[in-house]
Write a protein that holds these residues in place. Sequence first.
Motif, PDB file in Angstrom:
ATOM      1  N   ARG A 102      11.514 -10.294 -11.064  1.00 41.56           N
ATOM      2  CA  ARG A 102      10.294 -10.392 -11.874  1.00 41.56           C
ATOM      3  C   ARG A 102      10.339 -11.633 -12.777  1.00 41.56           C
ATOM      4  O   ARG A 102       9.328 -12.298 -12.967  1.00 41.56           O
ATOM      5  CB  ARG A 102      10.102  -9.157 -12.756  1.00 41.56           C
ATOM      6  CG  ARG A 102       9.971  -7.868 -12.033  1.00 41.56           C
ATOM      7  CD  ARG A 102       8.605  -7.619 -11.399  1.00 41.56           C
ATOM      8  NE  ARG A 102       8.731  -6.371 -10.682  1.00 41.56           N
ATOM      9  CZ  ARG A 102       9.269  -6.251  -9.477  1.00 41.56           C
ATOM     10  NH1 ARG A 102       9.651  -7.306  -8.809  1.00 41.56           N
ATOM     11  NH2 ARG A 102       9.383  -5.078  -8.906  1.00 41.56           N
ATOM     12  N   ASP A 128       7.629  -2.143 -11.899  1.00 41.17           N
ATOM     13  CA  ASP A 128       7.546  -1.886 -10.457  1.00 41.17           C
ATOM     14  C   ASP A 128       7.060  -3.070  -9.631  1.00 41.17           C
ATOM     15  O   ASP A 128       7.353  -3.153  -8.437  1.00 41.17           O
ATOM     16  CB  ASP A 128       6.647  -0.679 -10.182  1.00 41.17           C
ATOM     17  CG  ASP A 128       7.271   0.622 -10.656  1.00 41.17           C
ATOM     18  OD1 ASP A 128       8.512   0.688 -10.756  1.00 41.17           O
ATOM     19  OD2 ASP A 128       6.514   1.571 -10.931  1.00 41.17           O
ATOM     20  N   ALA A 129       6.285  -3.951 -10.247  1.00 37.05           N
ATOM     21  CA  ALA A 129       5.733  -5.100  -9.529  1.00 37.05           C
ATOM     22  C   ALA A 129       5.137  -6.057 -10.549  1.00 37.05           C
ATOM     23  O   ALA A 129       4.835  -5.669 -11.677  1.00 37.05           O
ATOM     24  CB  ALA A 129       4.650  -4.658  -8.539  1.00 37.05           C
ATOM     25  N   HIS A 150       1.707  -6.773  -0.489  1.00 36.18           N
ATOM     26  CA  HIS A 150       1.082  -6.547  -1.791  1.00 36.18           C
ATOM     27  C   HIS A 150       0.336  -5.219  -1.775  1.00 36.18           C
ATOM     28  O   HIS A 150       0.125  -4.627  -0.715  1.00 36.18           O
ATOM     29  CB  HIS A 150       0.101  -7.678  -2.129  1.00 36.18           C
ATOM     30  CG  HIS A 150      -1.141  -7.618  -1.290  1.00 36.18           C
ATOM     31  ND1 HIS A 150      -1.181  -8.094   0.007  1.00 36.18           N
ATOM     32  CD2 HIS A 150      -2.367  -7.108  -1.540  1.00 36.18           C
ATOM     33  CE1 HIS A 150      -2.388  -7.888   0.506  1.00 36.18           C
ATOM     34  NE2 HIS A 150      -3.128  -7.292  -0.412  1.00 36.18           N
ATOM     35  N   TYR A 152      -0.824  -6.317  -7.013  1.00 35.17           N
ATOM     36  CA  TYR A 152       0.550  -5.946  -7.328  1.00 35.17           C
ATOM     37  C   TYR A 152       1.484  -6.535  -6.283  1.00 35.17           C
ATOM     38  O   TYR A 152       1.335  -6.252  -5.094  1.00 35.17           O
ATOM     39  CB  TYR A 152       0.712  -4.426  -7.357  1.00 35.17           C
ATOM     40  CG  TYR A 152      -0.262  -3.750  -8.294  1.00 35.17           C
ATOM     41  CD1 TYR A 152      -0.076  -3.805  -9.675  1.00 35.17           C
ATOM     42  CD2 TYR A 152      -1.376  -3.082  -7.807  1.00 35.17           C
ATOM     43  CE1 TYR A 152      -0.967  -3.192 -10.539  1.00 35.17           C
ATOM     44  CE2 TYR A 152      -2.271  -2.470  -8.661  1.00 35.17           C
ATOM     45  CZ  TYR A 152      -2.061  -2.522 -10.029  1.00 35.17           C
ATOM     46  OH  TYR A 152      -2.950  -1.920 -10.877  1.00 35.17           O
ATOM     47  N   LYS A 160       5.581  -7.166  -5.409  1.00 36.95           N
ATOM     48  CA  LYS A 160       6.970  -6.864  -5.751  1.00 36.95           C
ATOM     49  C   LYS A 160       7.866  -8.098  -5.703  1.00 36.95           C
ATOM     50  O   LYS A 160       8.831  -8.190  -6.447  1.00 36.95           O
ATOM     51  CB  LYS A 160       7.525  -5.782  -4.828  1.00 36.95           C
ATOM     52  CG  LYS A 160       6.936  -4.408  -5.092  1.00 36.95           C
ATOM     53  CD  LYS A 160       7.667  -3.351  -4.302  1.00 36.95           C
ATOM     54  CE  LYS A 160       7.094  -1.988  -4.558  1.00 36.95           C
ATOM     55  NZ  LYS A 160       7.551  -1.398  -5.805  1.00 36.95           N
ATOM     56  N   ASP A 161       7.543  -9.048  -4.821  1.00 39.21           N
ATOM     57  CA  ASP A 161       8.391 -10.232  -4.669  1.00 39.21           C
ATOM     58  C   ASP A 161       7.541 -11.367  -4.107  1.00 39.21           C
ATOM     59  O   ASP A 161       7.029 -11.256  -2.988  1.00 39.21           O
ATOM     60  CB  ASP A 161       9.553  -9.901  -3.725  1.00 39.21           C
ATOM     61  CG  ASP A 161      10.579 -11.017  -3.599  1.00 39.21           C
ATOM     62  OD1 ASP A 161      10.241 -12.183  -3.873  1.00 39.21           O
ATOM     63  OD2 ASP A 161      11.714 -10.704  -3.207  1.00 39.21           O
TER      64      ASP A 161
END
Length: 137
Positions: free
Chosen positions: A20, A74-75, A97, A105, A107-108
């Motif tokens: 993040r 979480d994201a 996503h 959202y 995550k990576d």
Amino acid sequence: MEPTSTSVSSFIDGVASPVRRRDAQTLLELMTRVTGEQPAMWGPSIVGFGSYHYKYASGREGDAGAAAFSPRKDATTVYLPDGVDTYTEQLSLLGDHKTGASCLYIKDLGNVDMSVLEDIITESYRRVSADDFGSGG
């Protein structure tokens, strides 16, 4: 909501997750470049660029970042005030996503097409920064 005096770099440096934190730094650079605006903290956890005024049919109104993100647990959330439905075609090409009404959202960022994400953010910022956006009518 209004921008605060909290340091954006201190906030990002304090993000616990290495992924993040890395993604926040990437979005910080991307949004600074595409908006031409300096980042500011909007509340305790949203990094925003520029601003827009919104007014809903209900009469509720306020200000928010015209482009913004938040590195959540979480994201990472990328805010699209003009709504994710505006970007259905681009989102189909983005990669991994999830979406909400006006939130993307991720995550990576390593699992998305960054050129598609940049196009979405650029277009959203342009639309939200237009004089008639958020006027409720």
